[in-house]
Design a protein around this motif. Structure first.
Motif, short mmCIF file in Angstrom:
data_model
loop_
_atom_site.label_atom_id
_atom_site.label_comp_id
_atom_site.label_asym_id
_atom_site.label_seq_id
_atom_site.Cartn_x
_atom_site.Cartn_y
_atom_site.Cartn_z
N ARG A 170 0.82 -1.21 0.00
CA ARG A 170 0.00 0.00 0.00
C ARG A 170 0.85 1.25 0.00
O ARG A 170 1.38 1.65 1.04
CB ARG A 170 -0.91 0.00 1.24
CG ARG A 170 -1.81 -1.19 1.30
CD ARG A 170 -2.68 -1.16 2.52
NE ARG A 170 -3.64 -0.08 2.47
CZ ARG A 170 -4.69 0.01 3.28
NH1 ARG A 170 -4.89 -0.92 4.19
NH2 ARG A 170 -5.53 1.01 3.18
N PHE A 172 1.47 5.29 -0.02
CA PHE A 172 0.72 6.44 0.50
C PHE A 172 0.96 7.59 -0.45
O PHE A 172 2.09 7.99 -0.70
CB PHE A 172 1.20 6.82 1.91
CG PHE A 172 0.30 7.83 2.56
CD1 PHE A 172 -0.81 7.41 3.28
CD2 PHE A 172 0.54 9.19 2.43
CE1 PHE A 172 -1.66 8.34 3.87
CE2 PHE A 172 -0.31 10.13 3.01
CZ PHE A 172 -1.41 9.70 3.74
N GLY A 183 1.10 3.35 3.20
CA GLY A 183 -0.34 3.33 3.44
C GLY A 183 -0.74 2.31 4.50
O GLY A 183 0.08 1.55 4.99
N ARG A 185 -2.54 3.05 7.59
CA ARG A 185 -2.16 3.53 8.93
C ARG A 185 -2.91 2.81 10.04
O ARG A 185 -2.33 2.46 11.06
CB ARG A 185 -2.39 5.05 9.00
CG ARG A 185 -1.40 5.84 8.16
CD ARG A 185 -1.86 7.26 7.90
NE ARG A 185 -2.97 7.29 6.93
CZ ARG A 185 -3.68 8.37 6.65
NH1 ARG A 185 -3.43 9.50 7.26
NH2 ARG A 185 -4.66 8.32 5.76
N VAL A 186 -4.20 2.56 9.84
CA VAL A 186 -4.97 1.86 10.89
C VAL A 186 -4.53 0.39 10.97
O VAL A 186 -4.45 -0.20 12.04
CB VAL A 186 -6.49 1.97 10.62
CG1 VAL A 186 -7.29 1.24 11.67
CG2 VAL A 186 -6.91 3.43 10.55
N LEU A 209 -7.49 -5.67 7.37
CA LEU A 209 -8.63 -4.77 7.14
C LEU A 209 -9.02 -4.68 5.67
O LEU A 209 -9.91 -3.90 5.30
CB LEU A 209 -8.31 -3.36 7.65
CG LEU A 209 -7.98 -3.23 9.14
CD1 LEU A 209 -7.84 -1.76 9.52
CD2 LEU A 209 -9.03 -3.91 10.01
N ASN A 258 -5.51 3.12 -2.40
CA ASN A 258 -6.86 3.55 -2.02
C ASN A 258 -6.88 5.07 -1.86
O ASN A 258 -5.85 5.73 -1.82
CB ASN A 258 -7.32 2.86 -0.74
CG ASN A 258 -6.41 3.11 0.45
OD1 ASN A 258 -5.32 2.57 0.52
ND2 ASN A 258 -6.86 3.95 1.37
N HIS A 260 -7.14 8.09 0.37
CA HIS A 260 -6.80 8.25 1.78
C HIS A 260 -7.79 9.16 2.51
O HIS A 260 -8.13 10.23 2.01
CB HIS A 260 -5.40 8.86 1.94
CG HIS A 260 -4.32 8.04 1.33
ND1 HIS A 260 -4.00 6.78 1.77
CD2 HIS A 260 -3.49 8.29 0.29
CE1 HIS A 260 -3.02 6.30 1.03
NE2 HIS A 260 -2.69 7.19 0.13
N GLN A 261 -8.21 8.72 3.67
CA GLN A 261 -8.97 9.62 4.53
C GLN A 261 -7.94 10.40 5.37
O GLN A 261 -6.80 9.98 5.51
CB GLN A 261 -9.87 8.82 5.46
CG GLN A 261 -10.90 7.96 4.73
CD GLN A 261 -11.91 7.34 5.69
OE1 GLN A 261 -12.38 7.99 6.61
NE2 GLN A 261 -12.25 6.08 5.46
N MET A 269 -12.38 5.19 12.31
CA MET A 269 -12.19 3.83 11.83
C MET A 269 -11.45 2.99 12.88
O MET A 269 -11.82 1.86 13.19
CB MET A 269 -11.40 3.82 10.52
CG MET A 269 -11.20 2.43 9.96
SD MET A 269 -10.06 2.36 8.58
CE MET A 269 -11.02 3.13 7.29
#
Ligand SMILES: O=c1ccn([C@@H]2O[C@H](COP(=O)(O)OP(=O)(O)O[C@H]3O[C@H](CO)[C@@H](O)[C@H](O)[C@H]3O)[C@@H](O)[C@H]2O)c(=O)[nH]1
Ligand SMILES: O=C(O)[C@H](O)COP(=O)(O)O
Length: 326
Positions: A170, A172, A183, A185-186, A209, A258, A260-261, A269
């Protein structure tokens, strides 16, 4: 310490046995598997693909276009976009791309309006029929059909496998700058440490996730679904408990970018993921805090932001049907 058995060995053995790569499943192989190469035609499970979609007009078109050859080849029986009342033309674009579009809140409407991504996935099960269900996020840039081929492959090829999770690298991306492997982070800071602490047998999942996962309907309908972003960690832990590690697989899908939020949006999340995991670790009756989680209190800008995060869980569809038949 030199450990002979325990989580490290369990996870290493599992990784060696149940890791796949999307490249192992080119279209011709899937067509062959679908054609009943392993047995009678009747034994070949039907395939549903579900794309949860919220304001993804920019990406849903290319994703559906990438899936078209698999549909034309008879690998996909049912293709459904479950739309969160998007205002950006997502539904129209998806319809033009050949998908059946379902509005999430119109399914099982007696449960009220849909409350998040998990709710959308749960409702999608009620309006689809495939014996294998593949979930794919619809905000992926540069989507490639390997996502579907990879997730489907182990389920078609290995009757013992019941649940498959995507694994990927992933990057970022911020403006023109891309940080390789920056990418998730959670995933890095919450999900994997949590699993290591409480369910270390699942520590081998690169992307616990991932919204790219697939399962046999017979299993998915036994799972309860958190309505929001807790859905992936919950379905992973519950599947493990129901069918065991050897029935779980992961497949390398390559790289995934993806949308990013913001870091602050991701607090919600992370909270949803922690509550869903906590409920499973401590048991619904064990952890008072997870049973009735309060809103997320965030001390921003000298004030307190009070953020509601939907944490309810939808009952297993199988149970729902049994209860309504009783
Ligand atoms: O209420 C919602 C929120 C999201 N989505 C869709 O779900 C997918 C993933 O949502 P997104 O907000 O982009 O999630 P990420 O920030 O990418 O979060 C990752 O981590 C989440 C928590 O596990 C997973 O749900 C996601 O699939 C996974 O990509 C996208 O197609 C969205 O359009 C909905 O359909 N309804
Ligand atoms: O899975 C995750 O950790 C979240 O989706 C956040 O991903 P991001 O850090 O790449 O935005």
């Amino acid at each position: 310490m030199n450990e002979i058995s325990g989580p490290q060995t369990t996870v290493r053995d599992w990784l060696a046995r149940r890791s796949y790569r999307a490249e192992q499943f080119p279209l011709e192989r899937l067509v062959e598997l679908r054609a009943g190469a392993r047995g009678a035609e009747d034994d070949v499970p039907s395939v549903t693909v579900v794309l949860p979609a919220r304001e993804v007009a920019a990406t849903i078109g290319p994703i559906l276009a990438a899936l078209e050859p698999l549909r034309a080849a008879g690998v996909i029986d049912e293709l459904v976009v479950i739309d969160a009342a998007s205002a950006d033309g997502t539904a129209e674009t998806a319809r033009a791309g050949g998908a059946r579009v379902v509005q999430e809140s119109e399914v099982l409407a007696e449960h009220g309006p849909a409350r998040g991504k998990g709710d959308a996935l749960w409702r999608s099960l009620a309006v689809t029929r495939g014996e294998i269900v593949v979930f794919l996020d619809s905000d992926t840039e540069g989507f490639d059909d390997r996502f579907l081929r990879g997730l489907l492959g182990p389920l078609l090829a290995e009757p013992e496998v019941a649940f498959v999770k995507g694994a990927f690298r992933r990057p970022f991306k911020l403006g023109d700058t891309t940080v390789p492997d920056g990418g998730g982070r959670v995933t890095e800071l919450v999900a994997r440490p949590l699993l290591n602490l409480h369910v270390p047998e699942l520590a081998g999942f690169v992307q616990p996730l991932a919204g790219e996962f697939a399962g046999r309907r017979a299993l998915l309908e036994q799972l309860s679904f958190p309505v929001g972003y807790g859905v992936e960690i919950a379905t992973l832990i519950d599947s493990y408990r129901l069918v065991g590690l050897d029935a779980l697989a992961q497949v390398d899908l390559g790289e995934r970018q993806n949308r990013h939020q913001s870091l602050r949006a991701l607090s919600s999340m992370a909270y949803a993921v922690m509550v869903a995991a906590e409920r499973r670790i401590a048991g619904r009756d064990g952890a008072a805090a997870a049973r009735e989680p309060g809103p997320l209190l965030l001390p921003f800008g000298g004030d307190l932001e009070v953020r509601e995060v939907a944490m309810d869980e939808r009952p297993a569809l199988l149970r729902l049907r049994r209860d309504s038949a009783a």
